[in-house]
Scaffold this active site. Structure first.
Site, mmCIF file in Angstrom:
data_model
loop_
_atom_site.group_PDB
_atom_site.id
_atom_site.type_symbol
_atom_site.label_atom_id
_atom_site.label_comp_id
_atom_site.label_asym_id
_atom_site.label_seq_id
_atom_site.Cartn_x
_atom_site.Cartn_y
_atom_site.Cartn_z
ATOM 1 N N SER A 106 69.701 68.207 16.754
ATOM 2 C CA SER A 106 68.607 70.422 16.798
ATOM 3 C C SER A 106 67.046 70.092 17.496
ATOM 4 C CB SER A 106 68.439 70.629 15.044
ATOM 5 O OG SER A 106 67.983 71.601 15.538
ATOM 6 N N TYR A 157 65.560 69.874 6.573
ATOM 7 C CA TYR A 157 66.334 70.848 7.360
ATOM 8 C C TYR A 157 66.218 69.763 8.524
ATOM 9 C CZ TYR A 157 69.369 72.497 11.615
ATOM 10 O OH TYR A 157 70.097 72.614 11.945
#
Length: 584
Positions: A454, A467
């Protein structure tokens, strides 16, 4: 390098005796494998043994090679006309009543192009698979077209192929090749192949190598200059042709085949991330494509038409995608299906995985399977890997896509929250790389691992500590693994999307809030990502492109690319943004 349970016979033709080996049931379709230079028929052993379960497989040592005798005198004894005589004598002996499926590699392919384009073999060849060897007539026309119309691009192509053909010039010199092969080159050849091509050299046949290579020099001397100067104007293939082009072939440019369509009415093209000696380095993929092509021809139907941009690269390859039930995972499965790959769709939701597999077949995948597994569960992943390797084979491409989202400040994120995120986002990737990547390395035929990270991997955020940490770890794992596996021709890519419209936003968890507030934030996140509306299909395109180009780190969305640039050149700006930017 052995031919299991091979039956031998001798075929006499044109003053030579050809050693012919047969495997499999003679009642099945006959496949004739023709070897190149300076090999013998043994180079096909891995492919032949795999094909023998379904076909009558025939291999023969080309005149002057292996256990076949050499013509006397050597000069003039290796012309394409005489090699065609040999081929006809073999097929008349082993398959007198039925046409054969022909497969050639290197000079085996060069001479097989002659077989499939001359009138006297018409009706005797059902199909031809060409690997790493052009038709000399087509090559001659290719050269003439570029000499007559020398645009800068065409001149570059000529010079490039000219540089690759350095060995051809040497083989035309008197006596020198024979002296080299009977001297140090012949002794060192297996080691050279091991280093340069990753060809297993411990079982490479060396007993006849010096004489094989010395005799084989006449393949070049008797044919190359004559055909390139005066190529036949009617060299049209009278059987369906499958062209397999290794992308890393140091001897032959892919551009050589640019004009092939005008000579081959029924042409199927495939490319492979491999070097020249494909029969030894990629026997599994080569066998699968030969089998698929023969089956298609014998059934009287054309090859399945798939629409993906990379069909020549991925057709027939085995690809596994985790988290394939929706979003980026499903879009990636569809993209590989459109490129003709065989797809294993893995998701913890069995129904979603089954739907992805069903649609993948409709979109062009020759085969697609659904498997259920939780990537965070090590034992479940071990069982999955065991089943996949047992029933489907070793992967060509692994896509570790499964992931979950978690938002919340560091102190609001519990240790339980951390475990859940790391178990899926990091440990899921570790399990996939370890279990499937190890088999790729063990096979020794290359492959590719794609890890979906990501933009959060390099863009800090005050509300995404868990995350961001998990994705940063995936990025670094990918970089480390890429370095470790580079020597084994296994590429590793980290894909770093930004805001993509998938259901991860509506299922992401929010630490430190009650259920009602969590649902409200999920709804708001889904709405914002929907307004951004960056489709997962674009990420899927980036995945395939990353594999084709062997890219290391791939930011996908505009904001991901911008953040990646800032992380490299203005990291302070990202740190300032992290203080004020709430995001998921």
């Amino acid at each position: 390098m052995t031919l299991k349970d091979a039956r031998e016979r001798w075929v006499r033709t044109g003053g030579v005796e050809l050693c012919v080996a047969e495997l499999g049931d003679p009642e099945q379709p006959t496949v004739v494998l023709v070897h190149g230079y300076p090999d013998s028929k043994e180079v096909w052993s891995e492919v032949a043994n795999r094909l023998a379960d379904r076909y009558h497989v025939v291999l023969y040592d080309v005149r002057g090679h292996g256990r076949s005798t050499a013509p006397q005198p050597l000069r003039g004894g290796f012309t394409l006309a005489k090699l065609t005589d040999d081929f006809m004598a073999v097929v008349d002996e082993v398959s007198p009543d039925r046409p054969v499926h022909l497969v050639g590699h290197d000079w085996g392919s060069v001479q097989s192009w002659e077989f499939v384009t001359v009138g006297r073999t018409e009706g005797r060849i059902a199909s031809f698979t060409s690997v790493s060897g052009p038709c000399l007539d087509h090559f001659g026309h290719w050269i003439n077209a570029r000499v007559k119309r020398p645009t800068p691009r065409r001149v570059g192509q000529l010079l490039g192929q000219g540089a690759r053909s350095w060995y051809v010039y040497l083989l035309h010199t008197p006596a020198l090749p024979e002296l080299a092969w009977r001297g140090p080159l012949g002794r060192r050849w297996p080691k050279i192949l091991q280093r340069a091509e990753k060809v297993p050299g411990d079982d490479y046949p060396t007993a006849s190598l010096p004489s094989d290579a010395a005799h084989g020099a006449w393949l070049y001397r008797d044919n190359v200059r004559a055909r390139l100067r005066r190529p036949r104007p009617d060299a049209y293939a009278h059987a369906p042709v499958q062209l397999i082009t290794p992308q890393g072939d140091v001897f032959l440019s892919e551009r050589l085949y640019d004009d092939l369509g005008q000579w081959v009415p029924q042409l199927t093209r495939r490319t492979l991330p491999a070097k020249h000696w494909v029969p030894r380095t990629r026997p599994d993929q080569l066998t699968a494509w030969i089998d698929e092509f023969i089956t298609s021809v014998d059934a009287g139907r054309p090859e399945p038409k798939v629409t993906g941009r990379h069909v020549q690269r991925f057709g027939g390859q085995l690809v596994l995608i985790t988290g394939a039930g929706s979003g980026i995972g499903r879009a990636t499965a569809f993209a590989f299906a459109e490129a003709g790959a065989r797809v294993v769709a893995v998701d913890r939701d069995a129904q979603s995985a089954a739907r992805t597999a069903e649609l993948a077949q409709l979109m062009g995948a020759p085969e697609a399977w659904a498997e259920t597994a939780d990537v965070a569960d090590e034992q479940a992943m071990e069982k999955l890997a065991e089943k996949v390797h047992r029933e489907y084979g070793v992967l060509d491409v692994l896509v570790n896509n499964a992931g979950i989202g978690l938002s919340g400040s560091f102190f609001a994120t519990t240790t339980d929250d951390w475990r859940k995120v790391l178990d899926v986002n990091l440990w899921g990737v570790v399990h996939g790389c370890r279990l499937f990547g190890a088999k790729m390395a063990e096979r020794g035929q290359g492959g590719h691992i794609v890890n979906i990270a990501s933009a959060a991997a390099y863009q800090p955020s005050r509300v995404l500590p868990a995350y961001c940490t998990s994705k940063a770890a995936v990025l670094m794992l990918s970089e480390c693994l890429r370095a470790e596996l580079s020597g084994q021709d296994i590429g590793v890519s980290a894909i770093c999307p930004g805001f993509v419209n998938t259901n991860i936003t509506s299922t992401a968890r929010f630490a430190g809030v009650d259920a009602a507030e969590e649902r409200r934030r999920q709804k708001n996140s889904a709405r914002l990502y929907g307004m951004r509306n960056y489709p997962p299909e674009k990420v899927a395109e980036a995945v395939l492109d990353a594999v084709v180009r062997n890219k290391a780190v791939v930011p996908v969305t505009p904001e991901a690319r911008g953040a990646h640039l800032l992380s490299r050149f203005m990291p302070g700006a990202l740190r300032r943004l992290a203080k004020v930017e709430p995001r998921l």
